[in-house]
Design a protein around this motif. Structure first.
Motif, PDB file in Angstrom:
ATOM      1  N   PRO A  83      43.288 101.519  37.644  1.00  0.00           N
ATOM      2  CA  PRO A  83      43.191 100.941  36.299  1.00  0.00           C
ATOM      3  C   PRO A  83      43.274  99.404  36.329  1.00  0.00           C
ATOM      4  CG  PRO A  83      44.629 102.855  36.259  1.00  0.00           C
ATOM      5  CD  PRO A  83      44.294 102.618  37.706  1.00  0.00           C
ATOM      6  N   ALA A  84      44.135  98.859  37.208  1.00  0.00           N
ATOM      7  CA  ALA A  84      44.261  97.389  37.285  1.00  0.00           C
ATOM      8  C   ALA A  84      42.962  96.758  37.775  1.00  0.00           C
ATOM      9  CB  ALA A  84      45.409  97.016  38.221  1.00  0.00           C
ATOM     10  N   LEU A  85      42.323  97.407  38.728  1.00  0.00           N
ATOM     11  CA  LEU A  85      41.051  96.859  39.232  1.00  0.00           C
ATOM     12  C   LEU A  85      39.953  96.987  38.170  1.00  0.00           C
ATOM     13  CD1 LEU A  85      39.174  95.661  41.315  1.00  0.00           C
ATOM     14  CD2 LEU A  85      39.123  97.837  42.519  1.00  0.00           C
ATOM     15  N   LEU A  86      39.988  98.071  37.404  1.00  0.00           N
ATOM     16  CA  LEU A  86      39.015  98.207  36.312  1.00  0.00           C
ATOM     17  C   LEU A  86      39.231  97.113  35.265  1.00  0.00           C
ATOM     18  CD1 LEU A  86      38.825 102.083  35.843  1.00  0.00           C
ATOM     19  CD2 LEU A  86      36.935 100.591  36.493  1.00  0.00           C
ATOM     20  N   ASP A  87      40.508  96.771  35.014  1.00  0.00           N
ATOM     21  CA  ASP A  87      40.792  95.686  34.064  1.00  0.00           C
ATOM     22  C   ASP A  87      40.234  94.354  34.571  1.00  0.00           C
ATOM     23  OD1 ASP A  87      42.045  97.389  32.319  1.00  0.00           O
ATOM     24  OD2 ASP A  87      44.074  96.935  33.018  1.00  0.00           O
ATOM     25  N   THR A  88      40.458  94.081  35.867  1.00  0.00           N
ATOM     26  CA  THR A  88      39.895  92.857  36.449  1.00  0.00           C
ATOM     27  C   THR A  88      38.372  92.878  36.338  1.00  0.00           C
ATOM     28  OG1 THR A  88      41.711  92.582  38.018  1.00  0.00           O
ATOM     29  CG2 THR A  88      39.640  91.510  38.590  1.00  0.00           C
ATOM     30  N   SER A  89      37.782  94.032  36.664  1.00  0.00           N
ATOM     31  CA  SER A  89      36.322  94.157  36.611  1.00  0.00           C
ATOM     32  C   SER A  89      35.811  93.867  35.197  1.00  0.00           C
ATOM     33  CB  SER A  89      35.887  95.565  37.022  1.00  0.00           C
ATOM     34  OG  SER A  89      36.418  95.911  38.281  1.00  0.00           O
ATOM     35  N   ASP A  90      36.554  94.350  34.190  1.00  0.00           N
ATOM     36  CA  ASP A  90      36.150  94.125  32.801  1.00  0.00           C
ATOM     37  C   ASP A  90      36.201  92.636  32.462  1.00  0.00           C
ATOM     38  OD1 ASP A  90      35.383  95.230  30.204  1.00  0.00           O
ATOM     39  OD2 ASP A  90      37.346  94.494  29.539  1.00  0.00           O
ATOM     40  N   SER A  91      37.259  91.960  32.931  1.00  0.00           N
ATOM     41  CA  SER A  91      37.380  90.535  32.598  1.00  0.00           C
ATOM     42  C   SER A  91      36.327  89.710  33.344  1.00  0.00           C
ATOM     43  CB  SER A  91      38.800  90.015  32.893  1.00  0.00           C
ATOM     44  OG  SER A  91      39.046  89.986  34.275  1.00  0.00           O
ATOM     45  N   VAL A  92      35.982  90.121  34.556  1.00  0.00           N
ATOM     46  CA  VAL A  92      34.924  89.408  35.279  1.00  0.00           C
ATOM     47  C   VAL A  92      33.564  89.709  34.646  1.00  0.00           C
ATOM     48  CG1 VAL A  92      33.782  89.106  37.519  1.00  0.00           C
ATOM     49  CG2 VAL A  92      36.266  89.349  37.436  1.00  0.00           C
ATOM     50  N   ALA A  93      33.393  90.951  34.184  1.00  0.00           N
ATOM     51  CA  ALA A  93      32.134  91.319  33.512  1.00  0.00           C
ATOM     52  C   ALA A  93      31.903  90.433  32.280  1.00  0.00           C
ATOM     53  CB  ALA A  93      32.154  92.793  33.120  1.00  0.00           C
ATOM     54  N   GLU A  94      32.990  90.098  31.595  1.00  0.00           N
ATOM     55  CA  GLU A  94      32.857  89.236  30.406  1.00  0.00           C
ATOM     56  C   GLU A  94      32.265  87.881  30.802  1.00  0.00           C
ATOM     57  OE1 GLU A  94      34.062  86.257  27.441  1.00  0.00           O
ATOM     58  OE2 GLU A  94      35.167  86.464  29.308  1.00  0.00           O
ATOM     59  N   VAL A  95      32.754  87.317  31.917  1.00  0.00           N
ATOM     60  CA  VAL A  95      32.247  86.022  32.393  1.00  0.00           C
ATOM     61  C   VAL A  95      30.796  86.160  32.875  1.00  0.00           C
ATOM     62  CG1 VAL A  95      32.672  84.102  33.968  1.00  0.00           C
ATOM     63  CG2 VAL A  95      34.601  85.468  33.166  1.00  0.00           C
ATOM     64  N   VAL A  96      30.545  87.229  33.606  1.00  0.00           N
ATOM     65  CA  VAL A  96      29.199  87.449  34.138  1.00  0.00           C
ATOM     66  C   VAL A  96      28.184  87.585  32.998  1.00  0.00           C
ATOM     67  CG1 VAL A  96      27.783  89.206  35.307  1.00  0.00           C
ATOM     68  CG2 VAL A  96      29.909  88.410  36.365  1.00  0.00           C
ATOM     69  N   LEU A  97      28.564  88.286  31.943  1.00  0.00           N
ATOM     70  CA  LEU A  97      27.655  88.445  30.791  1.00  0.00           C
ATOM     71  C   LEU A  97      27.397  87.106  30.108  1.00  0.00           C
ATOM     72  CD1 LEU A  97      29.024  91.813  29.371  1.00  0.00           C
ATOM     73  CD2 LEU A  97      26.671  91.411  30.129  1.00  0.00           C
ATOM     74  N   ARG A  98      28.439  86.270  30.035  1.00  0.00           N
ATOM     75  CA  ARG A  98      28.236  84.935  29.443  1.00  0.00           C
ATOM     76  C   ARG A  98      27.279  84.113  30.296  1.00  0.00           C
ATOM     77  NH1 ARG A  98      34.185  82.932  28.705  1.00  0.00           N
ATOM     78  NH2 ARG A  98      33.260  80.902  28.327  1.00  0.00           N
ATOM     79  N   LEU A  99      27.434  84.211  31.622  1.00  0.00           N
ATOM     80  CA  LEU A  99      26.557  83.461  32.521  1.00  0.00           C
ATOM     81  C   LEU A  99      25.119  83.970  32.453  1.00  0.00           C
ATOM     82  CD1 LEU A  99      28.811  83.008  35.679  1.00  0.00           C
ATOM     83  CD2 LEU A  99      27.876  81.185  34.242  1.00  0.00           C
ATOM     84  N   ALA A 100      24.966  85.274  32.348  1.00  0.00           N
ATOM     85  CA  ALA A 100      23.614  85.851  32.288  1.00  0.00           C
ATOM     86  C   ALA A 100      22.949  85.507  30.954  1.00  0.00           C
ATOM     87  CB  ALA A 100      23.678  87.358  32.494  1.00  0.00           C
ATOM     88  N   GLY A 101      23.762  85.357  29.912  1.00  0.00           N
ATOM     89  CA  GLY A 101      23.286  84.911  28.597  1.00  0.00           C
ATOM     90  C   GLY A 101      22.084  85.683  28.101  1.00  0.00           C
ATOM     91  N   ASP A 102      21.052  84.936  27.686  1.00  0.00           N
ATOM     92  CA  ASP A 102      19.851  85.556  27.117  1.00  0.00           C
ATOM     93  C   ASP A 102      19.007  86.256  28.177  1.00  0.00           C
ATOM     94  OD1 ASP A 102      20.651  84.464  24.774  1.00  0.00           O
ATOM     95  OD2 ASP A 102      19.316  82.710  24.897  1.00  0.00           O
ATOM     96  N   HIS A 103      19.332  86.005  29.449  1.00  0.00           N
ATOM     97  CA  HIS A 103      18.513  86.586  30.531  1.00  0.00           C
ATOM     98  C   HIS A 103      19.145  87.836  31.128  1.00  0.00           C
ATOM     99  CE1 HIS A 103      16.297  82.875  30.239  1.00  0.00           C
ATOM    100  NE2 HIS A 103      17.415  82.190  30.449  1.00  0.00           N
ATOM    101  N   ALA A 104      20.033  88.471  30.375  1.00  0.00           N
ATOM    102  CA  ALA A 104      20.795  89.587  30.943  1.00  0.00           C
ATOM    103  C   ALA A 104      19.880  90.719  31.421  1.00  0.00           C
ATOM    104  CB  ALA A 104      21.808  90.105  29.922  1.00  0.00           C
ATOM    105  N   GLY A 105      18.809  90.989  30.643  1.00  0.00           N
ATOM    106  CA  GLY A 105      17.888  92.065  31.028  1.00  0.00           C
ATOM    107  C   GLY A 105      17.203  91.752  32.354  1.00  0.00           C
ATOM    108  N   GLN A 106      16.725  90.499  32.471  1.00  0.00           N
ATOM    109  CA  GLN A 106      16.072  90.074  33.710  1.00  0.00           C
ATOM    110  C   GLN A 106      17.059  90.081  34.877  1.00  0.00           C
ATOM    111  OE1 GLN A 106      12.802  89.562  34.366  1.00  0.00           O
ATOM    112  NE2 GLN A 106      13.511  89.411  36.486  1.00  0.00           N
TER     113      GLN A 106
END
Lengths: 80, 324
Positions: B55-78
């Motif tokens: 569960p702790a690693l899933l929590d970390t993964s979720d918080s990193v996913a938030e940053v990754v999604l911000r970085l991917a921005g409008d190009h997330a599909g690509q």
């Protein structure tokens, strides 16, 4: 080498690569039947067969195979 | 052999399993949705990758996913498409590695000619790798170690430096989660450095970061020192990693640390240093003038380490070290 000799060797390789004992050979067997058979172990399986039989598969040959029986037939054809 | 395609029924079943598994972790769920839209057959791999996480690693993964999604921005599909493409590239490398027991290239001239100088290839490659930090157990687990173990050691308010920062993810996490105050990014490529700058600006960290074109082999005595230096997925790209470590040790401040991520048996088109055991990584650090304080080995899909080493399955070693 007869087809059944090839099939026996293939089973030995599968048991080693997929860490499974006593695999019962069936021509229709696919990755869905074996827990450890994923995209990465699939590569090791294909290469272990290449090394055992001293043959080389092309990418399209690998991609076209649908089950273990077709793999055994392909090995037999490459051995002439 | 080709792997059998998923049936529609199996696909639906996997999607609902993933949904249950990721309930309460919205960013991880969103990223997973994006990737399975671009690549439905990957759901099976992702289900296994998340199933082995605590569960702790899933929590970390979720918080990193938030940053990754911000970085991917409008190009997330690509970006999701590029991740799929990256996995195809790696499969080719895995096939070559299984056949030859060697990485495809062994010199910088080769990787530069075939990989680094190809802008389109590099762009897709970097996008794909960005998602791997969340989606691959091995990479997610190394980030979890980075955050957890360095938080226990690094003094707040210090200054860090990363060589080859790429998408800036580790710098962002060090500034926001480890309490470091200031970051410096080094790279030999102006294009890569601009990418790091753009990423950190996008994440709102631009004012706390500085950028320098700097070859780590050319550090001069008496140059700037840092409380934390990060070499993440860097040493395996170098022709002379021990020489580089011997130079960089002088840039670690008194009481400071070096953090390294370095992979074993991980065929990628730009990897030229093949390590096959955690002991190889420790020896590299020691030959480079460091004392290893902690090492953790993160295996592909959480396979046992002996099995991974025997089967030559990729492993990421995370190391915290200090100059000897």
């Amino acid at each position: 080498m007869t087809r059944s000799d090839i099939a026996s060797k293939v089973v030995e390789i599968m048991e080693d690569v997929f860490d499974e004992d006593d695999i019962a050979y069936d021509d229709a067997m696919t990755a869905a039947d074996i827990e450890e058979w994923d995209s990465l172990s699939n590569i090791r399986f294909v290469v272990a067969i290449e090394k055992e039989f001293d043959i080389r598969f092309s990418n399209s040959e690998i991609a076209d195979l649908e089950n273990v029986g077709q793999m055994v037939d392909l090995i037999a054809s490459k051995q002439g | 052999m080709n792997l059998p395609g998923q049936t529609r029924e199996r696909e639906n079943q996997l999607m609902s399993t993933l949904e249950e598994m990721l309930a309460g972790r919205p960013h991880l769920a969103k990223l997973t949705h994006l990737v399975t839209e671009a690549w439905p057959e990957h759901a099976d791999y992702l289900e296994k990758s998340f199933d082995v996480r605590t569960p702790a690693l899933l929590d970390t993964s979720d918080s990193v996913a938030e940053v990754v999604l911000r970085l991917a921005g409008d190009h997330a599909g690509q970006t999701a498409q590029d991740y799929r493409w990256l996995c195809d590239v790696i499969r080719e490398e895995e096939l070559n590695f299984a056949r030859t027991d060697a990485y495809r290239y062994s010199t910088f001239a080769e990787t530069n000619a075939h990989v680094y100088s190809d802008d389109e290839f590099m762009q897709r490659y970097m996008h794909g790798l960005l998602l791997s930090h969340v989606l691959w157990y091995m990479h997610a687990s190394s980030l979890h170690f980075f955050l957890g173990r360095l938080a226990a050691r690094v003094k707040p308010g210090g200054k860090m430096m990363e060589v080859g920062s790429g998408h800036g993810l580790l710098i962002y996490l060090a500034l926001t989660r480890l309490g470091l105050e200031e970051a410096v990014a080094w790279d030999i490529s102006p294009v890569s450095l601009d990418q790091t700058r753009a990423a950190l600006d996008q994440l709102g960290m631009g004012e706390r970061a500085r950028y320098a074109i700097q070859d780590m082999h050319q550090i001069e005595a008496g140059s700037e020192q840092f409380d934390l230096i990060i070499l993440s997925h860097l040493l395996e790209h170098l022709e002379a990693p021990v020489d580089a470590l011997q130079k960089i040790r002088h840039a670690v401040a008194k009481g400071g640390y070096l953090f390294v991520n370095v992979p074993l048996n991980a065929p990628m088109p730009d990897h030229i240093q093949l390590l096959s055991d955690p002991d190889d990584a420790v020896k590299m650090l020691e030959d480079g003038g460091f004392r290893v304080l902690e090492i953790a080995s993160h295996t592909t899909q959480a396979a046992s380490l002996p099995r991974a080493l025997k089967r030559k399955i990729a492993v990421t070693c995370s190391i915290i070290a200090e100059p000897r």
